[in-house]
Design an enzyme around this catalytic site. Structure first.
Site, PDB file in Angstrom:
ATOM      1  N   HIS A 241      43.131  37.136  45.914  1.00 55.93           N
ATOM      2  CA  HIS A 241      43.257  38.567  45.601  1.00 55.93           C
ATOM      3  C   HIS A 241      44.619  39.120  46.019  1.00 55.93           C
ATOM      4  O   HIS A 241      45.107  40.073  45.427  1.00 55.93           O
ATOM      5  CB  HIS A 241      42.120  39.362  46.254  1.00 55.93           C
ATOM      6  CG  HIS A 241      40.812  39.213  45.534  1.00 55.93           C
ATOM      7  ND1 HIS A 241      40.527  39.883  44.364  1.00 55.93           N
ATOM      8  CD2 HIS A 241      39.720  38.446  45.793  1.00 55.93           C
ATOM      9  CE1 HIS A 241      39.307  39.561  43.943  1.00 55.93           C
ATOM     10  NE2 HIS A 241      38.801  38.667  44.796  1.00 55.93           N
TER      11      HIS A 241
ATOM     12  N   ASP B 275      37.323  40.729  40.533  1.00 58.53           N
ATOM     13  CA  ASP B 275      35.882  40.524  40.654  1.00 58.53           C
ATOM     14  C   ASP B 275      35.243  41.420  39.609  1.00 58.53           C
ATOM     15  O   ASP B 275      35.368  42.651  39.668  1.00 58.53           O
ATOM     16  CB  ASP B 275      35.390  40.883  42.058  1.00 58.53           C
ATOM     17  CG  ASP B 275      35.878  39.875  43.100  1.00 58.53           C
ATOM     18  OD1 ASP B 275      36.320  38.779  42.707  1.00 58.53           O
ATOM     19  OD2 ASP B 275      35.820  40.197  44.302  1.00 58.53           O
TER      20      ASP B 275
ATOM     21  N   GLU C  37      30.989  31.746  42.547  1.00 55.17           N
ATOM     22  CA  GLU C  37      31.176  33.202  42.411  1.00 55.17           C
ATOM     23  C   GLU C  37      31.285  33.555  40.931  1.00 55.17           C
ATOM     24  O   GLU C  37      32.371  33.533  40.361  1.00 55.17           O
ATOM     25  CB  GLU C  37      32.453  33.661  43.140  1.00 55.17           C
ATOM     26  CG  GLU C  37      32.367  33.542  44.649  1.00 55.17           C
ATOM     27  CD  GLU C  37      33.497  34.264  45.379  1.00 55.17           C
ATOM     28  OE1 GLU C  37      34.404  34.823  44.710  1.00 55.17           O
ATOM     29  OE2 GLU C  37      33.475  34.271  46.618  1.00 55.17           O
TER      30      GLU C  37
ATOM     31  N   HIS D  68      34.137  36.173  40.030  1.00 51.74           N
ATOM     32  CA  HIS D  68      35.568  36.094  40.370  1.00 51.74           C
ATOM     33  C   HIS D  68      36.360  35.391  39.262  1.00 51.74           C
ATOM     34  O   HIS D  68      36.187  34.200  39.024  1.00 51.74           O
ATOM     35  CB  HIS D  68      35.738  35.368  41.712  1.00 51.74           C
ATOM     36  CG  HIS D  68      37.166  35.290  42.188  1.00 51.74           C
ATOM     37  ND1 HIS D  68      37.651  35.982  43.273  1.00 51.74           N
ATOM     38  CD2 HIS D  68      38.226  34.575  41.713  1.00 51.74           C
ATOM     39  CE1 HIS D  68      38.940  35.702  43.449  1.00 51.74           C
ATOM     40  NE2 HIS D  68      39.311  34.845  42.513  1.00 51.74           N
TER      41      HIS D  68
HETATM   42 ZN    ZN Z   1      37.014  37.676  44.281  1.00 48.49          ZN
END
Ligand code: ZN
Length: 331
Positions: A244, A251, A298, A301
């Site tokens: 990030h 996200d 995730e 992401h």
């Molecule tokens: Zn993330």
């Protein structure tokens, strides 16, 4: 009778005939000997002598360069080598690492992979990406010259002062929660993706975007204070090791699903899985690849790579860590 004389040769021609006959018999013998002499100097012969079967030798010779074959001849016979060399992402420089996994980390390896036999592809991926080491050990500085292809993971770190110089504000139309920033090209790509999804009835929203070093310090520290370092490491990246901070990650959830447990079953996730690469994004932490990525699955992401690179990574069906290790790290 004349005919008898015809067959009677003079001494000279007789000798010549004998010499020719002898040559015809002897020359092939020496040619064979010479061929054998040459063959014994080949790598193929040397590998067979080391104990490899013909099938194993062809696996080795089909997949290695001459130079690599010569280097391999300095190794003793090893039954695993022919298996590793035929995997797609085999890198000769990592051979010792692959063999080390088989011999010394067998139990650990099965713990992570749960397979019956050796997962040669899995070992190759693990070692190529340095994930056979403990996370955060012997780390490298992120190579910023790779631009949108730069790598940030458990082994590639951004400087604490790194901040992209083209961050832009994300419109409130696209995010949920506080104001967010992202690199301008990523924002343009996201807006296109948002519109395409929206046309199919999917309403994407951004939950997290660019995070500076200091905010990653507080995210990590908060987990660490509450539940300890091991927990913090599982949930968050250490400062400098978060993608990030590169301003290339988003996200993404959907308006009707912002639940980290169920998002993987959503229509939005299914759409992103099929289409994100067309807009330059890849799912950065896929399921079943945690050991390599250092992150749990995730489904929210997404990492921006640009459409060309994202499509290549998507088509190979490997993590970006593996892609980077094989195609980009030494470039
Ligand atoms: Zn993330």
């Amino acid at each position: 009778m004349n005919s008898k004389k015809v067959y009677k040769l003079k001494r000279g021609p007789k000798i010549a005939l004998v010499v020719v006959v002898l040559l015809v018999l002897i020359v092939p013998f020496f040619v064979d000997k010479y061929k054998e002499y040459l063959y014994k100097k080949t790598n193929e012969y040397a590998f067979l002598r080391q104990g490899y079967t013909e099938e194993q030798v062809s696996s080795i010779m089909d997949n290695l360069s001459d130079d690599e074959e010569s280097k391999l001849l300095t190794y003793e016979y090893n039954e695993f080598i022919p298996e590793f060399v035929k995997t797609k992402y085999f890198m000769f420089k990592n051979l010792d690492g692959y063999l080390g996994q088989v011999i010394t980390k067998e139990d650990d390896f099965f713990k992570y992979h749960g397979t019956d036999g050796y997962d040669y592809e899995g070992i190759v991926g693990l070692v190529n990406t340095h994930a056979d080491r403990d996370y955060y050990t012997d780390t490298y500085k992120t190579d910023l010259s790779k631009e949108y292809g730069l790598l940030v993971n458990k082994f590639y770190e951004l400087d604490s002062e790194y901040e992209p110089d083209d961050l832009v504000d994300i419109s409130i139309k696209y995010y949920y929660g506080g104001a967010k920033k992202i690199r301008s090209e990523v924002y343009e790509a996201f807006k296109e993706m948002w519109a395409a999804a929206n046309a199919e009835g999917i309403y994407l929203i951004i939950i997290s975007a660019y995070r500076d070093y200091d905010s990653q310090v507080s995210v990590y520290k908060d987990y660490e204070d509450r539940k300890g370092k091991a927990y913090a490491d599982r949930i968050a990246a250490r400062p400098g090791f978060s993608e990030h901070q590169a301003g290339l990650s988003l996200d993404i959830y959907s308006k009707d699903n912002t639940n980290s447990q169920t998002f993987k079953n959503s229509k939005a996730y299914a759409w992103l899985s099929e289409n994100a690469h067309k807009f330059g994004f890849i799912l950065r932490y896929p399921e079943g690849k945690s050991k390599i990525t250092g992150a749990d699955f995730e489904p929210w992401h997404y990492r921006y790579l640009g459409t060309s690179l994202a499509t290549k990574v998507y088509n190979e069906r490997i993590t970006y860590d593996e892609y980077y290790a094989y195609y980009m790290e030494d470039e």
